[in-house]
Design a protein around this motif. Sequence first.
Motif: not given
Lengths: 319, 265
Positions: A10, A16-17, A198, A201, B167
């Motif tokens: 996350h 997140k997926k 992304e 993904e 990220a």
Amino acid sequence: MSEVLVLVDHVDGAVKKPTYELLTIAARLGEPSAVYIGGAEKADAVAGAVSRYGAQKVYVVDDAEIKGYLVAPKAEALQQLVERTSPAAVLLPSSLEGKEVAARLAIKIESGLITDAVDVRAGDGGPVTTQSVFAGSYSVTAKVTRGTPIITVKPNSAAPEEAEGAATVEPVTVTVSDAAKGAQIVASQPRQASGRPELTEAAIVVSGGRGTGGDFQGVEGLADALGAAVGASRAAVDSGWKPHTFQVGQTGKTVSPQLYVANGISGAIQHRAGMQTSKTIVAVNKDDEAPIFELVDFGVVGDLHAVLPAATEQINARK
Amino acid sequence: MNIVVCVKHVPDSTADRHFEDDLTVDRVGVDGLLSELDEYAVEQALQLKEKAGDDTTVTALCVGPEKAVDAVRKALQMGVDKGVLVSDEAIAGSDYIATSLVLAKAVEKIGAESRVDLVMCGMASTDAAGSVVPAMLAERLGLPQVTMASVVEAQGDQVRIKRDGDAATEVVGATMPLVMSVTDQSGEARYPSFKGIMAAKKKPMATYSLADLGVDPGQVGLSVAWTVVEDATARPPRSAGEIVKDEDGSGATALTEFLAAKKFI
């Protein structure tokens, strides 16, 4: 049925997926339990998200004390959860952080580790994993023979299946050693949102290489028409046309989308290592002898600066 | 500073890599070389030594079969000061866990006289490509890890690195001793000069067995690995697809038709 721990992937509580993919895989092996290490104030939101993918429990480790430290505190938190729950397996995303947390955890709990699985199924005596190795030229099945199987799974390895889970929140207090706080993030610049999926993904990836000559307009136009992520070859990144975070290949991201479109990319081994397991591969290249054409399901020999805008226009017209 | 760079001898990724009957990677019958990604770690170690301008020692450390000495030799030619090869038949078939154990014991031995301040690694090997050994090594040595560095800076015992995280782009700080890994973005690795190649022949090179490191052979190798490979199959070559030549826009139309037929539109 034993629990299977899934480390929630996350960003500040936004799940997140890959987490949903891991929960789907966990359900094949036992009872999925999500482990959320993050801000406690987001715990309910996270629980709501993972409940839709079958999580029966959500262990919440408040990261107020450990936020900003790399990897080691998360490994200690997972170690304490493993000791408490004796799970059938621990699943983590095959991200930078996921793999390193898994690595430290494996040593701590004296358990075997399998990285970069592209499939995991239940077998006699524990989960059986599939990995794609040597730039996608071999497929290997393996299993853990000691301790609690720790498996990192690549994105896109399972289609997330919705399933109702109780997602009972259980706050967990963990003790983190000072030794685990040795490496600290002192500055952080979040990746700028591109509005595109992304890279690792995405269901579709459209990439550009040396053949773009640095002009990615055609690549990006096609990507947006298809709702795809944009990638780049090492040559394009080394030329400074795209940042390293776009790089697909051995030293960049490994992608395994439904569709991969390579434009102006010759298809050197370094690039193939990052995309060879894509389900459908398409290439556009001026050179009809480019090795990429050995891999493709469909190829166009032609100038990408002409082909891509024309195809983009036709695709947009059909929508 | 006392720096150890871990270097791996890997099958050439452009060669026909394959598995042995026992499903371990064939490391003897295929041309091998220093893993390209470890060259970047050697380069950064040498740059740190050059910037420090003091009596910093850089040791290249390799675990592998006898022929893996080639990887150490390459590092010596690039400019590291000493080489260490840990070679023992019992190590064959070791997984990450056992490999990290042998590396950790070797680092401890190298550091017996003067503390090892920095253990440097590449971002991944070009064969297994797991990227987990640096973290395991840090865990075993009880050290912090700063991994996937694209920029490396050291000031006294303070280290700062820049990394492209999952990220965000991050700056990570830590105090030596620590384990570091660097990416191929950290800077082009140097080629050995003629002088470097000649000088390498006279540099100290040690070979250790497991007994030298005090590692019980029963803790390493294929038979006690904590993971087992059940099957390795060559992926069938992708059958050549349809290739069309673009003439006056026909390529774009054909491409669109293909994507539509596959339901991507």
